[in-house]
Design an enzyme around this catalytic site. Structure first.
Site, PDB file in Angstrom:
ATOM      1  N   GLY D 166       1.116  -0.748  -0.210  1.00 20.05           N
ATOM      2  CA  GLY D 166       0.274  -0.364   0.116  1.00 20.05           C
ATOM      3  C   GLY D 166       0.827   1.460  -0.037  1.00 20.05           C
ATOM      4  CB  CYS D 167       0.188   4.476  -1.163  1.00 19.43           C
ATOM      5  SG  CYS D 167      -1.850   4.887  -0.916  1.00 19.43           S
ATOM      6  CE1 TYR D 168      -1.661   8.039   3.426  1.00 21.50           C
ATOM      7  CE2 TYR D 168      -3.625   6.376   3.356  1.00 21.50           C
ATOM      8  CZ  TYR D 168      -2.708   7.689   3.336  1.00 21.50           C
ATOM      9  OH  TYR D 168      -3.823   9.436   3.558  1.00 21.50           O
ATOM     10  CD  GLN D 194      -2.558   8.769  -0.847  1.00 24.25           C
ATOM     11  OE1 GLN D 194      -3.872   7.831  -0.920  1.00 24.25           O
ATOM     12  NE2 GLN D 194      -1.633   7.255  -0.480  1.00 24.25           N
ATOM     13  CD  GLU D 274       1.649   8.057   1.114  1.00 26.56           C
ATOM     14  OE1 GLU D 274       1.214   7.147   0.347  1.00 26.56           O
ATOM     15  OE2 GLU D 274       2.170   7.466   2.228  1.00 26.56           O
TER      16      GLU D 274
END
Lengths: 370, 370, 370, 370
Positions: D166-168, D194, D274
């Site tokens: 995931g991006c986070y 984000q 982000e």
């Protein structure tokens, strides 16, 4: 200024991958938006060696400190004219009037120059002086070619000085060229809009986010310096100007009839992007079919002009060298409407400079830009 | 739908402070941007009692849940035509064609209506049907007055139905009225730009921030429904139309000569704000002095039109009922340039509706809006 | 500086409608964002007469030229201390260290002052000097009351000098007060985010749209001057501080236990808005029910604190004096999370100054702000 | 679906210049933001041949119509599992639960897969089912490797299925890895922010510019699905996990001690970008020197991690595969603060997928990404 090419490069060279024997290029004025982007594009270009970035301020700081996104790990140097040996070309990103003397000095040391200022854009010295004051080097004007690549490609190939167009004329002239060449422009209103980056690294109330965001403001009403530049090109086109005609040399303004252009600039609440909305009263009725044909004939072979079927948004060309054009007729008014979208910093300025360098050094025109 | 006025109000009534005996107003279609803003303006208005907000969706939810900023603590109800007794006025914020039947029903129950749709804006039924299809209630057209307050104030005062103008016509007609009235408009290009809120609570690729931000896009090329609305008003003005002339009644389009308007809309990367840039080819030479005089004569007494000395940005009028206008002549082309900036949701829509309600109910025109 | 009150007002007075006999207020430093907004709020305030706006620059220009949106038609004057007779109150919007001497001078001429700088915010002189250097007027500290209205209302009512809180402490302390008062804060991380307007009318690379848009940047890591201000208030609260306790006077920091606050600021790509995200490690387990009760007890009667059921966005409080708060427990970590959203220029600065003036002059607390 | 590779390419092929014999790659789910960007990156990649783009909607439309900026001139096809011969790899950009069956089908036809969904990110099936419901293909879990390239490079090289993070978690785990590996994380708050693109091509009130601009909103309070993903990686790291350790295979979570992570997401008013702001309470005092050493040791040889001397803004990494990290100690609180900035769509999603493909097919890790 270090010996050209000696500027330290860090171990992790993120982009520079030029071929051996590539032309050696310098960017003068790399601290501004236009010069910094030119440096970035040349740094990552496989066909040029970026040998130095110079500035009139910030000397000693690294360019990637000022412009982290561009990741050019060179230190900014003073421009030392005695150390230019082996420099094949330069991009000069100075304000008008400051540019011409440096262009001259670079020429005298053998470098070919793409000048981003207004100093060599106008064929008429009188027009230049009306808008900008005395010209510092009028003697160089005859060496200069107007750098709208799509229109003057052949002369650019052999030019000593290329006068990179203003961003507004780039979009406006590309939008109007197929009509102007056919003598179809009786009257034209150009309503142009540009992002804040067009003002450059200028810190004032026009660029402060608290004033610029959620806003749109017209500026320089009835008095934009880009108007004569557009008019000169349209006049040249209406006289039959075309890249092919230029082969034997040719005048910059070969006697076409002139149109007084109504040009109006607006500041948009965005960073990079420019749209020229052009409203043409044609000299005679123009059908949709003729319009489509003329634009296709002009641009179908152009690598950086995209004719599109719906009106273009500037996002579609952001951070590219593309110009997107949409043309339509309005049956209600009889007018012809043309939209041209570019990135004002890329095709409007720095990537067009690289496009011109590609042409000047016989590299593929899209090298480093696609 | 509860009895008008019975909608529960929370203990901490943040704004509503209407005087006893104030006209009772309902907003139909309060779930969209325009209706919600009208509800907000009426809720905090000292001279109106907002008795209900209705919607065709979201029934039962509180309006301040949907629009937290507006803090209107009323629950959205279904519109019940059998419970309209005691409602003096309504703002109808429905799409065109859906509006007219509701306007009719409200009229039949005695309410005066400000309609935000296109249904009653055009004097010519034929023109309406060309752009919008069959008209659901053509019989009501003669009761309707065009609601550009500055032009039709006198008839608005007594009107049963006020057709609130489109946002683009509001800015465009205010920009051009002083010239049109003097018969000075031979040809005009209107390049108009508007924020995303103009599209309303529509969720698609034109309003998604990832597409709309850092962008500007032209839309509805050569085919905008607001064009005939502008043309009708300019024709009426060129026939000598003025608020004073209207006193005795008067036609909506009293025989002025018509101009084919070149109107073009663009979507801006911002929320609220609209700029109309107007390029007029005058019927004869116009001096700067004459221009200044004509605009001053038209607007010096207008509470919501501000003539300004520099081109206006839309931020200057954001969340206000003001229209800022700047006019100039261009010696180079002979054209006249006029910019008009408004907030498309306020003066372009909902606050103009309240301005009209103030006029209709003989309240000070700026009540609740300054 | 003209006689107070003599500043010319234009014919079309768009807002000023103060009652006769209203307190006369001056804004010193009206050219910056905070002072200009205070001037706007006081100009349109029905209970104060704005008698002059002064500046250390731009003297002679009208405030509505610098800040068109605010439409305050007063000319900026130099501050003339010999012409302050009849001035009942002043808002001082100077940088720290520059403010205190002016506050002193105004006090000596009888005006009550709301000071927007940091000069009187800290109870501890030693703490002030560690962060800001020598204090120009430490003798005035005892006259000053910390101006977070919700916490110190009673002392503000009688204060000679009100030290308006920093914008970050406003949101942070309102978020944490119900927990701190109960001694529940063992450890806290405050991750705060603010729009570009927080930097004020400063023109540099942090505020240029081309750098600030499409960005978020942390700044002043482990070294923000607002930290001690927050810590002082939390310590006072943990010692039982409450508006009611203050009635008899009371210390500013009555011996509560101190918590070292981890505060971090971030610059957001927007104009006005601030969010404080607070992550509290409680001294003991806290249930959702207890949390809800404590916040309700603290704020249910507060006119400008809104407890909300979903996490607040800063748009919901833009251009208002409201603070929106959402609190939750996290079963997974045992922490308590509190979000507080304000408009940094309004509740964070200028509208809170007006809220304090309302309290000081016994006007309804929301007068001119709802 | 056409024969792989047979999709018509237009005459002016703007980018595709893959070498003969390059691995043939398909993108399934190319109509969403992540899939479209993966298609763009693979189309212009010199080391892969993009053979098809498939979608569950928009079949028949060209991808460059949906995403003009990406200029991928392929038509969107239905995924035909019977026509996958010769496809060496696939990027699957489906929602969770929808992805796993397609990943399985692709595996059964011999393709190696980078899956962008959550289906194979978690080592613990129980954890997966708690957050996402029943797993459609738990049998495939043991084939899957977690695709945070910097941590799992060696196993990625030989993996059949790579579960793209995931991006986070990408930003968060890169920020914390050097501390976690040393067992230094006693407690951590991750305040993550984000841009709107993180929500994907979803049209609702969270992505409408009129709500999302000039805003910041916390979401999924105390309940973000990315929390367990981060915790699993931190646990693995605290057990000594490192790319080198993995050579012999190894467990995904080899017994490190677990930390309950306080993770909080916020929606920013921008498109792509982000920032993870991490506040670590260390298990013992950490000096600035040790901190610098640990981060240098972890990342000095990483081509896509940049350790920077000032807190990074997300603009600095926009449209790149870079992660910029800044770490500092706070003497006041004893905490360690780490910021990691990425482009959520690039390093957070699609360019990391390409980075993984480069590793899987033994191409230079930065190929097509620098």
């Amino acid at each position: 200024m270090a010996e050209p090419g000696s500027a330290a490069r860090p171990a992790r060279d993120t982009a520079q991958r030029f071929a051996a024997g590539s032309p050696r290029v310098l960017v003068a004025g790399a601290t501004g938006f236009a010069g910094a982007l030119a440096a970035y594009l040349l740094w990552r270009h496989p066909g040029f060696e970026l040998v130095a970035v110079t500035g009139r301020s910030e000397v000693g700081r690294r360019l990637d400190e000022l412009y982290p996104r561009y990741r050019v790990p060179l230190a900014i140097e003073e421009l030392r004219l005695d150390r230019l040996e082996g420099v094949d070309a330069a991009v000069v990103a100075y304000p008008h009037a400051a540019a011409a003397p440096t262009v001259g000095a670079l020429r005298e040391r053998g470098a070919r120059v793409v000048d981003l200022s207004a100093d060599f854009r106008l064929g008429s010295l009188a027009t230049y002086e009306r808008w900008y004051g005395a010209h510092p080097r009028p003697d160089l004007l005859e060496q200069a070619v107007y750098g709208l690549t799509e229109l003057h490609r052949q002369r650019i190939a052999g030019a000593a000085i290329v006068a990179n167009p203003g961003c507004y004329p780039t979009a406006s002239v590309l939008a109007l060229a197929p009509l102007a060449r056919a003598g179809l422009v009786a009257d034209v209103v150009i309503d142009a809009k540009q992002g804040v980056s067009g003002a450059g690294r200028v810190y004032d109330e026009t660029t402060h986010l608290s004033m610029a965001a959620e806003n749109i403001v017209p500026y320089k009403v009835a008095a934009h310096r880009h108007t004569p530049e557009i008019e000169e090109q349209l006049a040249w086109l209406s006289g039959g100007g075309s890249p092919a005609d230029e082969e034997g040399g040719g005048e910059r303004s070969p006697g076409g009839s002139s149109v007084a252009v109504q040009f109006q600039a607006h500041l948009l609440p965005l960073d990079q992007g420019e749209l020229a909305s052009c409203y043409v009263t044609p000299t005679r009725a123009v059908t949709a079919a003729e319009l489509a044909e003329r634009f296709a004939a002009a641009y179908d072979q152009e690598p950086f002009v995209e004719l599109v079927a719906t009106p273009p948004g500037v996002r579609e060309v952001r951070e590219t060298n593309f110009c997107r054009i949409f043309a339509a007729t309005d049956e209600h008014t009889g007018k012809v409407i043309v939209f041209a979208a570019i990135d004002n910093l890329w095709k409007g300025t720095s990537s067009q400079a690289v496009q011109n360098l590609n042409v000047m050094f016989a590299l593929p025109e899209g090298e480093g830009l696609l």
